[in-house]
Write an enzyme that holds these catalytic residues in place. Structure first.
Site: not given
Ligand SMILES: NC(=O)c1ccc[n+]([C@@H]2O[C@H](COP(=O)([O-])OP(=O)(O)OC[C@H]3O[C@@H](n4cnc5c(N)ncnc54)[C@H](O)[C@@H]3O)[C@@H](O)[C@H]2O)c1
Ligand SMILES: [Zn+2]
Length: 356
Positions: A120, A142, A184, A226, A236, A241, A245, A248, A252, A265
């Protein structure tokens, strides 16, 4: 040492930025957690750095195990997470056992996922070794592994107890990976900080040359930006947040249609930002000058500014499959001026086809 504090109440932590000091990570960690055991997770390409981190942890009084994985996105799987759980069980890990990620975004996401789920939740220390991981993936909590049919589908929010960034480890990073990380970096300028964008334009030569002072500055500024976003919208939920993206939705789709083998990426993000800026320009949100400056900077960093010859139908299908598509409607972050973006849910397929 330059320190940036990420203020998240009980989940607050420091990002330490140093140059040529992997030894200090031992005391940095011990000041933040009472762990007397640590599992250091890394990949084969940065094993040397991970061994130095392990040594520093031992010197600070920790029993350390080292798990060295092959490099590559394929490691972000439940099967690999399972093997790492086995290591933790063998190691008789308890709630206080520290998981240390030494590597790029793949190792950070994988080790972070293991830390978030084992028993946990175990404390997690990030030691990023790619530019992308330093400016993006190691900050913000994340963590995820991939589902065979979708990237990052199985994950959690799990903030680290600290982030130790030694910019000197970038010395061994291949040029293409470094430039991919710069995409980025450019993103932060476009979405939040016009002065920073100008700084990148002005110092592009020395940035490409990895001048240590420039690298420290860009890493610090991106982490600060950030951190500010994550503080406002940790999970998010409010949309703040989501501005990260930018580029993106397109990126993607390029990655997916290119089967993740075509572009790194950051390369996909560069072409994605270029499409997004053109879309914004066609909507009259930004003047041509913004698109041009962004494209010039990306080109200077040897990054692509247009997709390859992929069929638009396949790209649109991939966009609709992306987990960020809400109820069939595509979502785009578009620039409103240099240093500011907004979220749009009303972009038509025709507009998207136009810029593809
Ligand atoms: N969690 C987040 O917020 C977040 C954000 C962005 C990206 N990501 C994830 O990050 C991953 C991509 O990360 P990445 O671009 O760092 O890729 P990566 O982790 O695959 O690293 C790229 C390559 O560089 C090698 N490498 C790393 N550091 C090195 C060094 N110092 N010297 C020599 N070689 C080195 C690695 O072994 C690998 O081969 C993706 O899985 C993506 O989903 C996560
Ligand atoms: Zn990204």
């Amino acid at each position: 040492m330059h320190t940036i504090h990420v203020n998240l109440g009980p989940r607050s932590y420091d990002i330490a930025i140093v140059s040529g000091d992997l030894t200090g990570v031992g005391t940095f960690a011990r000041r933040r957690v009472k762990s007397d055991k640590a599992l250091v997770i890394t990949d084969e390409n940065v094993k040397g750095q991970a061994e130095r981190v392990a040594e520093a942890m031992r010197a600070a009084g920790c029993a350390v195990h080292l798990a060295v994985r092959p490099a590559g996105e394929g490691q972000k799987s439940l099967a690999v997470a399972g093997e790492l759980y086995d290591r933790l069980v063998e190691f008789q890990a308890d709630r206080r056992t520290l998981v240390v990620a030494v590597g790029g975004g793949v190792i950070g996401d994988l080790a972070g996922f293991v830390a978030a789920t084992f028993n946990r939740g175990l404390p997690l220390l990030m030691v990023p070794t790619t530019l992308l991981a330093m400016v993006d993936s190691s900050v913000g909590g994340k963590v995820a592994v991939n589902h065979p049919r979708a990237k990052n589908l199985i994950g959690a929010f799990h903030q680290p107890v600290g982030v130790w960034i030694d910019t000197a480890v970038l010395d061994t990073l291949p040029d293409r990976e470094y430039r991919s990380g710069l995409a980025e970096v450019v993103k932060y300028g476009v979405i939040m900080d016009a002065d920073f964008f100008s700084y990148l334009e002005k110092h592009q030569e020395t940035i490409i040359g990895r001048d240590p002072e420039r690298v420290r500055h860009i890493v610090a500024r991106c982490c600060q930006l950030k951190a500010g976003i994550v503080e406002q919208d940790e999970r998010e939920e409010t949309g703040q947040r989501a501005i990260l993206n930018y580029g993106h939705t397109f990126a993607h789709a390029f990655e997916s249609v290119g089967r993740y083998g075509s572009w790194l990426h950051g390369e996909a993000v560069a072409a994605g930002m270029s499409c997004a800026a053109r879309l914004a320009q066609r909507r009259g949100l930004v003047p041509e000058d913004v698109t041009r400056r962004q494209n010039d900077l990306l080109r200077a960093f040897d990054l692509p500014i247009a997709p390859k010859r992929w069929p638009a139908d396949a790209l649109l299908a991939a966009m609709h499959n992306d987990k960020k598509a809400l109820a069939g409607q595509l979502r785009f972050i578009l620039p409103c001026k240099l240093g500011a973006v907004a979220m749009f849910d009303d972009v038509s397929e025709a507009e998207v086809r136009n810029v593809l």
